[in-house]
Design a protein around this motif. Structure first.
Motif, PDB file in Angstrom:
ATOM      1  N   MET A 260      40.374  49.990  25.780  1.00  0.00           N
ATOM      2  CA  MET A 260      40.744  48.581  25.989  1.00  0.00           C
ATOM      3  C   MET A 260      40.257  47.726  24.830  1.00  0.00           C
ATOM      4  SD  MET A 260      40.106  47.743  29.942  1.00  0.00           S
ATOM      5  CE  MET A 260      41.516  46.837  30.442  1.00  0.00           C
ATOM      6  N   LYS A 261      41.042  46.720  24.510  1.00  0.00           N
ATOM      7  CA  LYS A 261      40.675  45.855  23.372  1.00  0.00           C
ATOM      8  C   LYS A 261      39.898  44.634  23.837  1.00  0.00           C
ATOM      9  CE  LYS A 261      43.086  44.602  19.540  1.00  0.00           C
ATOM     10  NZ  LYS A 261      44.265  44.096  18.836  1.00  0.00           N
ATOM     11  N   GLY A 262      38.859  44.304  23.115  1.00  0.00           N
ATOM     12  CA  GLY A 262      38.076  43.139  23.505  1.00  0.00           C
ATOM     13  C   GLY A 262      37.668  42.296  22.313  1.00  0.00           C
ATOM     14  N   ILE A 263      37.194  41.101  22.610  1.00  0.00           N
ATOM     15  CA  ILE A 263      36.675  40.203  21.564  1.00  0.00           C
ATOM     16  C   ILE A 263      35.531  39.380  22.167  1.00  0.00           C
ATOM     17  CG2 ILE A 263      38.277  38.286  22.066  1.00  0.00           C
ATOM     18  CD1 ILE A 263      38.482  37.830  19.002  1.00  0.00           C
ATOM     19  N   ILE A 264      34.597  39.014  21.316  1.00  0.00           N
ATOM     20  CA  ILE A 264      33.514  38.118  21.739  1.00  0.00           C
ATOM     21  C   ILE A 264      33.770  36.753  21.107  1.00  0.00           C
ATOM     22  CG2 ILE A 264      31.024  37.671  21.689  1.00  0.00           C
ATOM     23  CD1 ILE A 264      30.763  40.774  21.071  1.00  0.00           C
ATOM     24  N   ILE A 265      33.790  35.728  21.930  1.00  0.00           N
ATOM     25  CA  ILE A 265      33.900  34.359  21.424  1.00  0.00           C
ATOM     26  C   ILE A 265      32.593  33.671  21.799  1.00  0.00           C
ATOM     27  CG2 ILE A 265      35.114  32.155  21.603  1.00  0.00           C
ATOM     28  CD1 ILE A 265      36.926  34.238  20.397  1.00  0.00           C
ATOM     29  N   TYR A 266      31.890  33.116  20.798  1.00  0.00           N
ATOM     30  CA  TYR A 266      30.579  32.557  21.130  1.00  0.00           C
ATOM     31  C   TYR A 266      30.352  31.206  20.462  1.00  0.00           C
ATOM     32  CZ  TYR A 266      28.915  34.016  16.492  1.00  0.00           C
ATOM     33  OH  TYR A 266      28.741  34.165  15.139  1.00  0.00           O
ATOM     34  N   LYS A 267      29.429  30.456  21.061  1.00  0.00           N
ATOM     35  CA  LYS A 267      29.003  29.198  20.437  1.00  0.00           C
ATOM     36  C   LYS A 267      27.545  28.920  20.790  1.00  0.00           C
ATOM     37  CE  LYS A 267      30.247  24.475  19.499  1.00  0.00           C
ATOM     38  NZ  LYS A 267      31.076  23.330  19.769  1.00  0.00           N
ATOM     39  N   GLY A 268      26.741  28.728  19.758  1.00  0.00           N
ATOM     40  CA  GLY A 268      25.341  28.357  19.935  1.00  0.00           C
ATOM     41  C   GLY A 268      24.983  27.404  18.808  1.00  0.00           C
ATOM     42  N   LYS A 269      23.693  27.137  18.667  1.00  0.00           N
ATOM     43  CA  LYS A 269      23.306  26.179  17.627  1.00  0.00           C
ATOM     44  C   LYS A 269      22.302  26.729  16.624  1.00  0.00           C
ATOM     45  CE  LYS A 269      23.741  21.414  19.209  1.00  0.00           C
ATOM     46  NZ  LYS A 269      22.938  20.218  19.508  1.00  0.00           N
ATOM     47  N   TYR A 270      21.289  27.445  17.110  1.00  0.00           N
ATOM     48  CA  TYR A 270      20.192  27.834  16.219  1.00  0.00           C
ATOM     49  C   TYR A 270      20.010  29.356  16.094  1.00  0.00           C
ATOM     50  CZ  TYR A 270      19.088  22.893  16.394  1.00  0.00           C
ATOM     51  OH  TYR A 270      19.165  21.524  16.316  1.00  0.00           O
ATOM     52  N   GLY A 271      21.034  30.110  16.497  1.00  0.00           N
ATOM     53  CA  GLY A 271      21.012  31.535  16.163  1.00  0.00           C
ATOM     54  C   GLY A 271      20.782  32.522  17.295  1.00  0.00           C
ATOM     55  N   ALA A 272      20.295  32.071  18.447  1.00  0.00           N
ATOM     56  CA  ALA A 272      20.021  33.032  19.525  1.00  0.00           C
ATOM     57  C   ALA A 272      21.333  33.632  20.052  1.00  0.00           C
ATOM     58  CB  ALA A 272      19.245  32.354  20.659  1.00  0.00           C
ATOM     59  N   THR A 273      22.291  32.775  20.355  1.00  0.00           N
ATOM     60  CA  THR A 273      23.584  33.245  20.869  1.00  0.00           C
ATOM     61  C   THR A 273      24.293  34.088  19.817  1.00  0.00           C
ATOM     62  OG1 THR A 273      23.678  31.168  22.083  1.00  0.00           O
ATOM     63  CG2 THR A 273      25.702  32.455  22.013  1.00  0.00           C
ATOM     64  N   ARG A 274      24.229  33.643  18.578  1.00  0.00           N
ATOM     65  CA  ARG A 274      24.867  34.396  17.486  1.00  0.00           C
ATOM     66  C   ARG A 274      24.267  35.802  17.375  1.00  0.00           C
ATOM     67  NH1 ARG A 274      24.043  31.196  13.085  1.00  0.00           N
ATOM     68  NH2 ARG A 274      22.144  32.279  12.520  1.00  0.00           N
ATOM     69  N   GLN A 275      22.935  35.869  17.478  1.00  0.00           N
ATOM     70  CA  GLN A 275      22.277  37.172  17.379  1.00  0.00           C
ATOM     71  C   GLN A 275      22.752  38.124  18.479  1.00  0.00           C
ATOM     72  OE1 GLN A 275      19.499  38.809  15.109  1.00  0.00           O
ATOM     73  NE2 GLN A 275      21.126  39.997  16.033  1.00  0.00           N
ATOM     74  N   TYR A 276      22.774  37.629  19.720  1.00  0.00           N
ATOM     75  CA  TYR A 276      23.265  38.474  20.827  1.00  0.00           C
ATOM     76  C   TYR A 276      24.722  38.885  20.584  1.00  0.00           C
ATOM     77  CZ  TYR A 276      19.244  37.588  23.969  1.00  0.00           C
ATOM     78  OH  TYR A 276      17.996  37.536  24.557  1.00  0.00           O
ATOM     79  N   ALA A 277      25.539  37.935  20.134  1.00  0.00           N
ATOM     80  CA  ALA A 277      26.975  38.227  19.930  1.00  0.00           C
ATOM     81  C   ALA A 277      27.155  39.300  18.853  1.00  0.00           C
ATOM     82  CB  ALA A 277      27.713  36.943  19.545  1.00  0.00           C
ATOM     83  N   ILE A 278      26.381  39.218  17.784  1.00  0.00           N
ATOM     84  CA  ILE A 278      26.505  40.202  16.694  1.00  0.00           C
ATOM     85  C   ILE A 278      26.060  41.591  17.171  1.00  0.00           C
ATOM     86  CG2 ILE A 278      25.583  40.861  14.415  1.00  0.00           C
ATOM     87  CD1 ILE A 278      25.628  37.815  13.745  1.00  0.00           C
ATOM     88  N   TRP A 279      24.926  41.631  17.882  1.00  0.00           N
ATOM     89  CA  TRP A 279      24.465  42.935  18.421  1.00  0.00           C
ATOM     90  C   TRP A 279      25.530  43.536  19.325  1.00  0.00           C
ATOM     91  CZ3 TRP A 279      19.039  40.670  19.847  1.00  0.00           C
ATOM     92  CH2 TRP A 279      18.135  40.908  18.803  1.00  0.00           C
ATOM     93  N   LEU A 280      26.037  42.694  20.234  1.00  0.00           N
ATOM     94  CA  LEU A 280      27.034  43.152  21.206  1.00  0.00           C
ATOM     95  C   LEU A 280      28.297  43.645  20.500  1.00  0.00           C
ATOM     96  CD1 LEU A 280      27.002  43.269  24.252  1.00  0.00           C
ATOM     97  CD2 LEU A 280      27.854  40.923  24.324  1.00  0.00           C
ATOM     98  N   GLY A 281      28.720  42.917  19.486  1.00  0.00           N
ATOM     99  CA  GLY A 281      29.900  43.308  18.712  1.00  0.00           C
ATOM    100  C   GLY A 281      29.696  44.675  18.065  1.00  0.00           C
ATOM    101  N   ASN A 282      28.474  44.903  17.550  1.00  0.00           N
ATOM    102  CA  ASN A 282      28.176  46.196  16.914  1.00  0.00           C
ATOM    103  C   ASN A 282      28.134  47.320  17.940  1.00  0.00           C
ATOM    104  OD1 ASN A 282      28.052  45.109  14.383  1.00  0.00           O
ATOM    105  ND2 ASN A 282      25.833  44.780  14.432  1.00  0.00           N
TER     106      ASN A 282
ATOM    107  N   VAL B 101      26.590  45.553  28.445  1.00  0.00           N
ATOM    108  CA  VAL B 101      27.200  46.717  27.785  1.00  0.00           C
ATOM    109  C   VAL B 101      27.680  47.703  28.847  1.00  0.00           C
ATOM    110  CG1 VAL B 101      26.696  48.744  26.338  1.00  0.00           C
ATOM    111  CG2 VAL B 101      25.891  46.489  25.642  1.00  0.00           C
ATOM    112  N   ASP B 102      26.866  47.881  29.872  1.00  0.00           N
ATOM    113  CA  ASP B 102      27.199  48.775  30.980  1.00  0.00           C
ATOM    114  C   ASP B 102      28.465  48.297  31.702  1.00  0.00           C
ATOM    115  OD1 ASP B 102      26.307  51.050  32.374  1.00  0.00           O
ATOM    116  OD2 ASP B 102      25.808  49.760  34.078  1.00  0.00           O
ATOM    117  N   ALA B 103      28.527  47.005  31.974  1.00  0.00           N
ATOM    118  CA  ALA B 103      29.677  46.440  32.704  1.00  0.00           C
ATOM    119  C   ALA B 103      30.967  46.607  31.895  1.00  0.00           C
ATOM    120  CB  ALA B 103      29.419  44.966  33.005  1.00  0.00           C
ATOM    121  N   VAL B 104      30.895  46.364  30.602  1.00  0.00           N
ATOM    122  CA  VAL B 104      32.089  46.511  29.758  1.00  0.00           C
ATOM    123  C   VAL B 104      32.464  47.996  29.665  1.00  0.00           C
ATOM    124  CG1 VAL B 104      33.058  46.166  27.450  1.00  0.00           C
ATOM    125  CG2 VAL B 104      31.564  44.423  28.441  1.00  0.00           C
ATOM    126  N   GLY B 105      31.451  48.853  29.598  1.00  0.00           N
ATOM    127  CA  GLY B 105      31.684  50.306  29.554  1.00  0.00           C
ATOM    128  C   GLY B 105      32.446  50.762  30.790  1.00  0.00           C
TER     129      GLY B 105
END
Ligand code: FMN
Length: 172
Positions: A1-23, A160-164
């Protein structure tokens, strides 16, 4: 299945989680507003990532603007906040106030702890945090103003488990 992460934060916490999750999931992680329309149309599921500022989700407006499209997809949402993940009711309330019932009904939600470095905040955010903390105290609640960093890759295991599981169900 194809997926995408769309995120918005301000000082990097959300971005960090989104990048890890994307990887981990091998899917793109895109800042809300930078996506191409085709990116969204072509996926089966969307993971929404957002932080919260004085009760407002950073992704609130984007979700409102894309409601029709989102209602056609399988949705996951991770909320990054200063509120401890043990305070589920409060965290669920943030989502209830910011996200429509239709979207909520098709969305699996996950709560992740954030980070705060007071000296790195913009002046308006410093003032907002002081005011928010003062108002919260009056309501008998607590908004933490001292620095913390609880961002950790390991905390992504549930999402990750839920998406798996979604991917496994699609294969069967
Ligand atoms: C001005 C300000 C207001 C905040 N308001 C809240 C809030 O209402 N509830 C909460 O749980 N956390 C609140 N936080 C904490 C942030 O959600 C937390 O620092 C988060 O990690 C920010 O993620 P980001 O860097 O991806 O934006 C606030 C932080 C700041 C600086």
């Amino acid at each position: 299945m194809k997926g995408i992460i769309i995120y918005k934060g301000k000082y990097g916490a959300t971005r960090q989680y989104a990048i890890w999750l994307g990887n981990i999931l091998n899917i793109p992680a895109v800042v809300a507003g930078s996506e191409a329309k085709g990116d969204l149309e072509s996926v089966d599921y969307i993971i929404l990532g957002t932080s919260v500022y004085i009760g407002k989700l950073q992704l609130r407006q984007w979700v409102e603007q894309h409601q029709d499209l989102l209602l056609r997809k399988r949705l996951f949402l991770f909320l990054v906040a200063g509120t401890p993940v043990s305070e589920k009711e409060k965290l669920q309330e943030y989502i209830a106030v910011n996200v429509s019932a239709e979207i909520r009904s098709r969305c699996s939600c996950f709560f992740l702890p954030g980070k705060l470095v007071f000296n790195k905040l913009s002046l308006p955010d410093k003032i907002l945090l002081r005011m928010g903390s003062w108002l919260a105290k009056k309501r008998g609640e607590n908004i933490v103003m001292t620095d913390y960093n609880h961002v950790s890759r390991e905390l992504l295991f549930e999402i990750v488990d839920a998406v798996g599981k979604l991917n496994e169900a699609a294969i069967k």
